[in-house]
Design a protein around this motif. Structure first.
Motif, mmCIF file in Angstrom:
data_model
loop_
_atom_site.group_PDB
_atom_site.id
_atom_site.type_symbol
_atom_site.label_atom_id
_atom_site.label_comp_id
_atom_site.label_asym_id
_atom_site.label_seq_id
_atom_site.Cartn_x
_atom_site.Cartn_y
_atom_site.Cartn_z
ATOM 1 N N PRO A 41 -12.589 0.109 -25.889
ATOM 2 C CA PRO A 41 -13.955 -0.121 -25.390
ATOM 3 C C PRO A 41 -13.947 -0.903 -24.084
ATOM 4 O O PRO A 41 -13.138 -1.804 -23.879
ATOM 5 N N GLY A 42 -14.853 -0.514 -23.187
ATOM 6 C CA GLY A 42 -14.943 -1.178 -21.897
ATOM 7 C C GLY A 42 -14.050 -0.580 -20.832
ATOM 8 O O GLY A 42 -14.057 -1.043 -19.690
ATOM 9 N N THR A 43 -13.269 0.437 -21.197
ATOM 10 C CA THR A 43 -12.415 1.130 -20.227
ATOM 11 C C THR A 43 -12.647 2.628 -20.342
ATOM 12 O O THR A 43 -13.218 3.132 -21.310
ATOM 13 N N ARG A 44 -12.155 3.346 -19.359
ATOM 14 C CA ARG A 44 -12.300 4.804 -19.326
ATOM 15 C C ARG A 44 -11.126 5.377 -18.548
ATOM 16 O O ARG A 44 -10.405 4.644 -17.854
ATOM 17 N N PRO A 45 -10.911 6.696 -18.623
ATOM 18 C CA PRO A 45 -9.834 7.298 -17.836
ATOM 19 C C PRO A 45 -10.057 7.092 -16.340
ATOM 20 O O PRO A 45 -11.160 7.291 -15.831
ATOM 21 N N ASP A 46 -9.019 6.659 -15.653
ATOM 22 C CA ASP A 46 -9.047 6.586 -14.196
ATOM 23 C C ASP A 46 -8.790 7.997 -13.673
ATOM 24 O O ASP A 46 -7.877 8.686 -14.145
ATOM 25 N N VAL A 47 -9.575 8.420 -12.708
ATOM 26 C CA VAL A 47 -9.566 9.815 -12.267
ATOM 27 C C VAL A 47 -9.306 9.891 -10.773
ATOM 28 O O VAL A 47 -9.865 9.118 -9.982
#
Length: 244
Positions: A41-47
């Motif tokens: 939680p609080g992070t996502r894939p870097d794209v």
């Protein structure tokens, strides 16, 4: 945009130091939608250009210890990790580890408890004959029934000038993890990677698939190898608490 090859100063005191030696970087592009659920939680894939990446990285850890102290026995072991690339809402880029297979059981237990990292205990070997390196890993605990294992064999090539995407993948100045109901970001610092090209002679791996990530073997980026770097880690910073 690519990240900076030069690490920013650590915020605060050094929490730990370690040396990474004889690393091989294998990477595949993946659809960020397919791995979004694997991030804390609080992070996502870097794209970058619509894609994120999964990495398979075997290496030799040496002398990891608290502060700037060295721990030659407990802090020296072989490791193979599977990693994703993350960013949080404060634009802190990092790595999310899906597994860190390691040969030192005491370190596995400590890292799982203190930092929430998914370390596992494995039998490993890393051998070099001339410019040919062979890494082998077979998980012992936990989830031994998964038969999680990996064999990687490469032939070293000439020095490599990293491409923008390779800079983006290797210039990661922190990691994200989940521990005691909180997502944390742990900053780290090291000099730019000295890199060489590598020809992949053999790859027999199910670690990536065991982590729930499917890759297209034909889309693998060029393999890279590094003799290694000395790195330091700073104190963890909270990204978010329970529930995000």
């Amino acid at each position: 945009m690519p990240l900076e090859r030069l690490a920013p100063p650590l915020p605060g005191r050094v929490l730990s130091a370690q040396d990474w030696h004889d690393l091989t970087f294998l990477h595949w592009p993946i659809d960020p939608r397919h791995v979004a659920s694997l991030f804390p939680p609080g992070t996502r894939p870097d794209v970058l250009d619509g894609a994120t990446y999964v990495g398979l990285v075997p290496f030799h850890m040496r002398g990891a210890g608290p502060g700037r102290l060295r721990a030659p026995y407990v802090g020296s072991f072989l490791e193979t990790n599977v990693r994703l690339y993350s960013v949080d809402d404060r634009d802190r880029h990092g790595i999310v580890f899906l597994t860190l297979e390691a040969t030192r059981l005491a370190t596995v237990l400590l890292a799982r408890t203190a930092l929430g990292l998914p370390y596992t205990w494995a039998a490993m070997s890393a051998r070099r004959r001339g410019d040919i390196l062979t890494y082998r890993s077979h998980r012992r605990w936990p989830d031994r029934a998964d038969h999680a294992e990996s064999t990687i064999r490469i032939n070293l090539g000439p020095p490599a000038q990293p491409t923008p995407v390779e800079v983006w993948l290797t210039s990661r100045w922190g990691l994200h993890s989940r521990v005691v109901g909180r997502t944390i970001w742990v900053p780290n610092q090291h000099r730019p990677w000295p890199l060489r090209e590598a020809d992949l002679l053999d790859l027999d791996d199910n670690l990536v698939a065991t982590c729930g990530v499917e890759v297209d073997s034909e889309q693998m980026l060029r393999p890279l190898w590094s003799p290694g770097v000395h790195t330091t880690f700073g104190r963890p910073l909270v990204v978010c608490a329970v529930g995000g």
